[in-house]
Scaffold this active site. Structure first.
Site, PDB file in Angstrom:
ATOM      1  N   LYS A   1     -28.218   6.238 -16.309  1.00  0.00           N
ATOM      2  CA  LYS A   1     -28.983   5.903 -17.512  1.00  0.00           C
ATOM      3  C   LYS A   1     -29.591   4.508 -17.493  1.00  0.00           C
ATOM      4  O   LYS A   1     -29.873   3.929 -18.542  1.00  0.00           O
ATOM      5  CB  LYS A   1     -28.128   6.055 -18.810  1.00  0.00           C
ATOM      6  CG  LYS A   1     -27.394   7.355 -18.969  1.00  0.00           C
ATOM      7  CD  LYS A   1     -28.168   8.573 -18.614  1.00  0.00           C
ATOM      8  CE  LYS A   1     -29.318   8.916 -19.515  1.00  0.00           C
ATOM      9  NZ  LYS A   1     -30.034  10.139 -19.007  1.00  0.00           N
TER      10      LYS A   1
ATOM     11  N   LYS B   1     -35.941  12.104 -19.503  1.00  0.00           N
ATOM     12  CA  LYS B   1     -35.940  10.667 -19.159  1.00  0.00           C
ATOM     13  C   LYS B   1     -36.923   9.968 -20.075  1.00  0.00           C
ATOM     14  O   LYS B   1     -38.112  10.291 -20.074  1.00  0.00           O
ATOM     15  CB  LYS B   1     -36.365  10.438 -17.696  1.00  0.00           C
ATOM     16  CG  LYS B   1     -35.667  11.293 -16.674  1.00  0.00           C
ATOM     17  CD  LYS B   1     -34.217  10.921 -16.458  1.00  0.00           C
ATOM     18  CE  LYS B   1     -33.512  12.076 -15.771  1.00  0.00           C
ATOM     19  NZ  LYS B   1     -32.127  11.908 -15.533  1.00  0.00           N
TER      20      LYS B   1
ATOM     21  N   ARG C   1     -36.010   9.574 -23.555  1.00  0.00           N
ATOM     22  CA  ARG C   1     -35.878  10.446 -24.739  1.00  0.00           C
ATOM     23  C   ARG C   1     -36.248   9.696 -26.019  1.00  0.00           C
ATOM     24  O   ARG C   1     -36.128   8.473 -26.085  1.00  0.00           O
ATOM     25  CB  ARG C   1     -34.417  10.922 -24.879  1.00  0.00           C
ATOM     26  CG  ARG C   1     -34.010  11.910 -23.845  1.00  0.00           C
ATOM     27  CD  ARG C   1     -32.688  12.580 -24.235  1.00  0.00           C
ATOM     28  NE  ARG C   1     -32.416  13.667 -23.315  1.00  0.00           N
ATOM     29  CZ  ARG C   1     -31.634  13.562 -22.244  1.00  0.00           C
ATOM     30  NH1 ARG C   1     -31.042  12.426 -21.983  1.00  0.00           N
ATOM     31  NH2 ARG C   1     -31.466  14.599 -21.448  1.00  0.00           N
TER      32      ARG C   1
HETATM   33  N1  PPS Z   1     -40.822   4.999 -16.177  1.00  0.00           N
HETATM   34  C1  PPS Z   1     -39.805   5.560 -16.850  1.00  0.00           C
HETATM   35  N2  PPS Z   1     -39.874   6.823 -17.316  1.00  0.00           N
HETATM   36  C2  PPS Z   1     -38.835   7.369 -18.004  1.00  0.00           C
HETATM   37  N3  PPS Z   1     -37.664   6.739 -18.241  1.00  0.00           N
HETATM   38  C3  PPS Z   1     -37.544   5.469 -17.763  1.00  0.00           C
HETATM   39  C4  PPS Z   1     -38.598   4.837 -17.067  1.00  0.00           C
HETATM   40  N4  PPS Z   1     -38.189   3.588 -16.763  1.00  0.00           N
HETATM   41  C5  PPS Z   1     -36.965   3.437 -17.243  1.00  0.00           C
HETATM   42  N5  PPS Z   1     -36.570   4.583 -17.865  1.00  0.00           N
HETATM   43  C6  PPS Z   1     -35.251   4.772 -18.491  1.00  0.00           C
HETATM   44  O1  PPS Z   1     -34.492   5.584 -17.633  1.00  0.00           O
HETATM   45  C7  PPS Z   1     -33.445   6.117 -18.437  1.00  0.00           C
HETATM   46  C8  PPS Z   1     -32.768   7.251 -17.685  1.00  0.00           C
HETATM   47  O2  PPS Z   1     -32.045   6.637 -16.654  1.00  0.00           O
HETATM   48  P1  PPS Z   1     -31.628   7.386 -15.319  1.00  0.00           P
HETATM   49  O3  PPS Z   1     -32.831   7.969 -14.690  1.00  0.00           O
HETATM   50  O4  PPS Z   1     -30.864   6.408 -14.510  1.00  0.00           O
HETATM   51  O5  PPS Z   1     -30.705   8.528 -15.903  1.00  0.00           O
HETATM   52  S1  PPS Z   1     -29.744   9.491 -15.072  1.00  0.00           S
HETATM   53  O6  PPS Z   1     -28.487   8.794 -14.913  1.00  0.00           O
HETATM   54  O7  PPS Z   1     -30.373   9.823 -13.811  1.00  0.00           O
HETATM   55  O8  PPS Z   1     -29.588  10.662 -15.970  1.00  0.00           O
HETATM   56  C9  PPS Z   1     -34.141   6.522 -19.701  1.00  0.00           C
HETATM   57  O9  PPS Z   1     -33.180   6.491 -20.735  1.00  0.00           O
HETATM   58  P2  PPS Z   1     -33.411   7.139 -22.156  1.00  0.00           P
HETATM   59  O10 PPS Z   1     -34.514   6.304 -22.777  1.00  0.00           O
HETATM   60  O11 PPS Z   1     -32.127   7.014 -22.895  1.00  0.00           O
HETATM   61  O12 PPS Z   1     -33.824   8.560 -21.945  1.00  0.00           O
HETATM   62  C10 PPS Z   1     -35.264   5.487 -19.838  1.00  0.00           C
HETATM   63  O13 PPS Z   1     -35.030   4.541 -20.830  1.00  0.00           O
END
Ligand code: PPS
Length: 366
Positions: free
Chosen positions: A99, A317, A319
């Protein structure tokens, strides 16, 4: 005292230790003769299976295999099957934690023409999850199958990202045993935000515990809480003990092989972070990420440019969810204070400047 001597294994599998000299048998007989005459040891024989069981009773820690790279030691390589190759092992790992933006990093980094990712896993999408848990028992061949054979050894680099490696106790030493020269990338965000993102992730995956409890109830649950609540709490909180986990990785890997990325910077300005990563990994040729990424106002995140259009990560990703409530924010500021002090010391020692979120947390809660 029990000493286990297994003549079958010594002679059947270790004859090469005697340079394939048949006198090995003679030497062994003399050794047994010596033990009988000059010691009080009682010698007895057993079947290989019984001996194996006895051995693991005496040395329970040896039950678990440790996979090492057969090509690091010439002697091991020589006795390995000629059909095998060590080219199908990664040069770097994105280790998480979960995350923090690891999927965005994974997608962006593999746009580089010299970077080749692991093949998708049937169970965990882009993650192989070898070093952390039960997959480790599936062995080296299972792991290597995830990596396409390298076409150009001098320029191509292989990698995998498994975000649960960071906080998994055995992952660091297992990764070091197999890939001592691998480079590692970890992404850190404010651990309170990471915990909240995990909670929202669980709700999105219909976890009943996350549905039946507020975030505050989860993070503040006491020792008498139900097992499921405690387990969710652990998944929210423990990966955020950043210094503790970093120290474990640094116990095995030299600091020069580890890059710590500020996940908030990755989210706000990925091209800048990817430039740092390109130079850390010594990637060639230089890849212009400023042109390859675009900010998508609808998604609210940076996305890849493909065929002139923006290609963003899926709905899981980035959310949409309400902001964290003030009570939880306050609770977590206290909970992570000592952890973050420790993290600031580790980062300073390693020559990093403190990320803005860490600096803010420490100055506001002083
Ligand atoms: N470019 C881009 N697009 C979408 N999301 C982005 C991006 N950069 C950073 N993030 C942040 O990544 C969070 C998800 O983290 P992970 O990919 O490490 O999650 S996981 O552990 O693989 O499930 C996700 O967390 P949430 O916002 O809680 O969904 C995002 O805040």
């Amino acid at each position: 005292m029990t000493i286990i001597l297994n003549p079958i294994s010594i002679f059947m599998t270790h004859l090469s230790n005697y340079g394939n000299d048949r006198l090995g048998l003679y030497t062994f007989e003399l050794l047994v003769d010596f033990l009988r005459r000059w010691t009080n040891l009682r010698l007895s024989t057993s079947t290989p299976l019984e001996l194996g069981q006895k051995y693991f009773q005496l040395f329970p820690n040896d039950r678990e295999a440790i996979w090492q790279n057969p090509c690091i030691d010439k002697r091991h390589q020589e006795i390995w099957s000629k059909e095998k190759t060590c080219d199908r092992l990664p040069n770097f790992l994105i280790i998480g934690p979960q995350k923090t933006g690891t999927t965005a990093l994974y997608m962006f980094i593999k746009m580089h023409p010299s970077v080749v990712s692991s093949l998708p896993s049937a169970t965990a999408y882009e993650e192989v999850q070898f070093f952390n848990g039960a997959n480790y028992q599936r062995g080296l061949d299972w792991y290597m199958e995830f990596f396409p054979p390298q076409l150009n050894h001098s320029t191509q680099v292989l990698f995998e990202k498994s975000a649960c490696y960071f906080a998994a106790e055995p992952a660091a030493w297992r990764a070091y045993a197999l890939l001592p020269h691998a480079k590692l990338i970890t992404v850190l965000i404010n651990p309170a935000d990471r915990a909240y993102s995990w909670y929202q992730h669980q709700r999105a995956h219909h976890d009943t515990t996350a549905f039946n409890h507020t975030f505050f109830e989860v993070v503040s649950a006491g020792p008498t809480a139900s097992l499921t609540l405690r387990s969710l709490q652990n998944h929210c909180l423990q990966p955020g003990w950043y210094a503790y986990h970093l120290e474990r990785w640094l116990h095995h890997f030299p600091p020069a092989q580890l890059l710590i990325v500020d996940g908030h910077q990755l989210r706000a300005n990925p091209a800048e972070v990817l430039d740092v990563i390109q130079s850390f990994l010594e990637l060639k040729p230089y890849f212009n990420y400023t042109k390859a990424l675009t900010f998508d106002p609808e998604k609210g995140f940076w996305c890849q440019v493909e065929g002139g259009k923006s290609q963003c990560l899926g709905s899981g990703k980035g959310r949409m969810y309400p902001e964290m409530d003030r009570e939880s924010r306050k609770f977590l500021a206290g909970y992570y204070y000592e952890h973050n002090i420790r993290l600031s010391k580790t980062l300073t020692r390693l020559g990093y400047s403190l990320p803005a979120w860490l600096h803010d947390h420490l100055t506001r809660n002083r």
